[in-house]
Design a protein around this motif. Structure first.
Motif, PDB file in Angstrom:
ATOM      1  N   GLU A  97     -30.905  39.453 -35.914  1.00  0.00           N
ATOM      2  CA  GLU A  97     -30.709  38.328 -36.844  1.00  0.00           C
ATOM      3  C   GLU A  97     -30.190  38.832 -38.189  1.00  0.00           C
ATOM      4  O   GLU A  97     -30.603  39.889 -38.669  1.00  0.00           O
ATOM      5  CB  GLU A  97     -32.037  37.602 -37.062  1.00  0.00           C
ATOM      6  CG  GLU A  97     -32.385  36.758 -35.868  1.00  0.00           C
ATOM      7  CD  GLU A  97     -33.456  35.729 -36.173  1.00  0.00           C
ATOM      8  OE1 GLU A  97     -33.772  35.478 -37.353  1.00  0.00           O
ATOM      9  OE2 GLU A  97     -33.985  35.178 -35.193  1.00  0.00           O
ATOM     10  N   LEU A 152     -38.301  25.622 -44.975  1.00  0.00           N
ATOM     11  CA  LEU A 152     -37.510  26.863 -44.934  1.00  0.00           C
ATOM     12  C   LEU A 152     -38.288  28.055 -45.464  1.00  0.00           C
ATOM     13  O   LEU A 152     -38.011  29.192 -45.097  1.00  0.00           O
ATOM     14  CB  LEU A 152     -36.199  26.685 -45.687  1.00  0.00           C
ATOM     15  CG  LEU A 152     -35.253  25.674 -45.046  1.00  0.00           C
ATOM     16  CD1 LEU A 152     -33.954  25.589 -45.825  1.00  0.00           C
ATOM     17  CD2 LEU A 152     -34.962  26.032 -43.590  1.00  0.00           C
ATOM     18  N   SER A 153     -39.232  27.814 -46.372  1.00  0.00           N
ATOM     19  CA  SER A 153     -40.130  28.891 -46.785  1.00  0.00           C
ATOM     20  C   SER A 153     -41.367  28.259 -47.405  1.00  0.00           C
ATOM     21  O   SER A 153     -41.286  27.663 -48.475  1.00  0.00           O
ATOM     22  CB  SER A 153     -39.454  29.812 -47.805  1.00  0.00           C
ATOM     23  OG  SER A 153     -40.447  30.573 -48.457  1.00  0.00           O
ATOM     24  N   ASN A 160     -33.384  31.358 -43.429  1.00  0.00           N
ATOM     25  CA  ASN A 160     -33.767  30.378 -42.409  1.00  0.00           C
ATOM     26  C   ASN A 160     -32.836  29.172 -42.318  1.00  0.00           C
ATOM     27  O   ASN A 160     -32.909  28.408 -41.352  1.00  0.00           O
ATOM     28  CB  ASN A 160     -35.184  29.863 -42.690  1.00  0.00           C
ATOM     29  CG  ASN A 160     -36.230  30.874 -42.261  1.00  0.00           C
ATOM     30  OD1 ASN A 160     -36.023  31.620 -41.308  1.00  0.00           O
ATOM     31  ND2 ASN A 160     -37.351  30.912 -42.972  1.00  0.00           N
ATOM     32  N   LYS A 177     -30.137  28.910 -39.207  1.00  0.00           N
ATOM     33  CA  LYS A 177     -30.768  28.891 -37.880  1.00  0.00           C
ATOM     34  C   LYS A 177     -31.600  27.628 -37.695  1.00  0.00           C
ATOM     35  O   LYS A 177     -31.705  27.103 -36.592  1.00  0.00           O
ATOM     36  CB  LYS A 177     -31.545  30.182 -37.598  1.00  0.00           C
ATOM     37  CG  LYS A 177     -32.805  30.377 -38.329  1.00  0.00           C
ATOM     38  CD  LYS A 177     -33.465  31.652 -37.767  1.00  0.00           C
ATOM     39  CE  LYS A 177     -34.739  31.939 -38.521  1.00  0.00           C
ATOM     40  NZ  LYS A 177     -35.289  33.251 -38.256  1.00  0.00           N
ATOM     41  N   THR A 178     -32.145  27.114 -38.798  1.00  0.00           N
ATOM     42  CA  THR A 178     -32.909  25.864 -38.691  1.00  0.00           C
ATOM     43  C   THR A 178     -31.968  24.689 -38.404  1.00  0.00           C
ATOM     44  O   THR A 178     -32.263  23.846 -37.552  1.00  0.00           O
ATOM     45  CB  THR A 178     -33.712  25.631 -39.983  1.00  0.00           C
ATOM     46  OG1 THR A 178     -34.520  26.789 -40.219  1.00  0.00           O
ATOM     47  CG2 THR A 178     -34.589  24.401 -39.878  1.00  0.00           C
TER      48      THR A 178
END
Ligand code: TXA
Ligand code: MG
Length: 318
Positions: free
Chosen positions: A164, A265-266, A277, A280-281
């Motif tokens: 990733e 996301l965090s 993120n 990919k999210t």
């Protein structure tokens, strides 16, 4: 790191074919800059307009003078500070950089990526790699091997697996006009970090029809699920006819029966993690069949600015 894979990728790009490569930002679709055939294939595979030039990836800062004509002092400072890393410099091009890389512009976009597999690949090669992000034009950029495979499958002969992408957002692009640095694209290095190195910089006022970085059209990075970036989530939810919505942001929204799932996301509100993120999210949400995505703006500072930039483009409706 698998040397066999790197040798295989080196062999295929040396045969003037396209290979997907991992970088610290996003995956790229790479070709020998001196192969018109391979570079043309990249445009075709991505369905990319020919007036949108490519970034040249070099193995070492020492190669910069080979492909550029003159290097403003502030460009050198930025390269010294941030390379290898997610910074792209747009500089006057040397004559050996083919016009089909730069869409006939007299400047070239160039960077040293910091992914160890791709650096090892570049060290195997006698030529730099031209590489746009490995996604169909306007789609969300790929940040894993699987994303690239799902987008292109057997349309490309080889995908070099580098896991990733650690940054998850494209490089920050800085150009120079009359020797003055100008921000062309927000990206994985926050402007605040750039300004610590070279002082205040201007942001290019984007002419949407003909942006200086031609890839910076307003509609970009778009998931298939319609995305709404809103100032006030409750107000949006009260009005909308959608009933099966995914929420995207930092904090859990107020409960609302139209929100079926929240993607944070965090949870520590860390910008680096949120950036890593983001794509990919969005790609994951697209596999889950929501009617719409509602997203909150991120705080407009540091990488929050870059995240907001991508969300604005992702939400653009024509
Ligand atoms: O992080 C990244 O930069 C990734 C990885 C693969 O390196 N690459 C990437 O490439 O984002 P791409 O093609 O998706 O975006 C390159 C951007 C486009 O907006 C393009 O218009 C701009 O760079 N660009 C390229 N050459 C340029 C030039 N000579 N002048 C102005 N903008 C340029
Ligand atoms: Mg791109």
């Amino acid at each position: 790191m698998n040397l066999e894979d790197i040798k295989k990728a080196a062999k295929i790009v040396s045969e003037n074919k396209v290979v997907a490569i991992p970088t610290e930002t996003v995956y790229g679709l790479a070709a020998n800059i001196f192969s018109k055939k391979a570079v043309t294939a990249i445009y075709k595979i991505k369905n990319r307009p020919l007036n949108n030039p490519l970034i040249v990836h070099i193995k070492d800062i020492k190669e910069l003078p080979k492909y550029t004509k003159n290097i403003p002092e502030k460009a050198q400072k930025l390269a010294d500070k941030f390379w290898p890393g997610p910074l792209t410099l747009v500089l006057p091009k040397a004559a050996n950089v083919p016009d089909y890389i730069t869409s006939n512009k007299d400047t070239v976009a160039i960077r040293v990526p910091s992914h160890k597999i791709t650096l090892a690949l570049l060290h195997e090669l006698e030529f730099p790699l031209a590489a746009p992000s490995a996604n169909p034009s306007n789609a969300v950029s790929a940040t894993s091997y699987k994303h690239v495979r799902d987008y292109f499958g057997n349309k490309i002969p080889y995908i070099l697996d580098g896991g990733e992408c650690s940054k998850g957002l494209e490089s920050t692009i800085i150009g120079f006009e009359n020797n003055k640095p100008i921000l062309y694209r927000l990206g994985a290095i926050a402007i605040e970090e750039i300004e610590k190195t070279i002082g205040k910089i201007d942001v290019k006022k984007t002419n949407i029809q003909n942006p200086e970085a031609p890839g910076m059209f307003l509609k970009h990075y778009s998931p298939k699920t319609p995305l709404y970036l809103v100032e006030n989530t409750n107000e949006f939810l009260n009005k909308t006819i959608y009933k099966n919505i995914a929420y995207l942001g930092f904090n859990l929204p107020n409960q609302n029966k139209k929100i079926k799932e929240s993607f944070l996301l965090s949870t520590e509100q860390n910008f680096e993690i949120a950036a890593a993120n983001l794509y990919k999210t969005l790609i994951k949400i697209d596999t889950l069949h929501f009617d719409a995505i509602v997203a909150d703006y991120f705080p407009n500072e540091n990488l929050g600015k870059s995240i907001n930039d991508r969300l604005i483009r992702a939400s653009y409706k024509n």
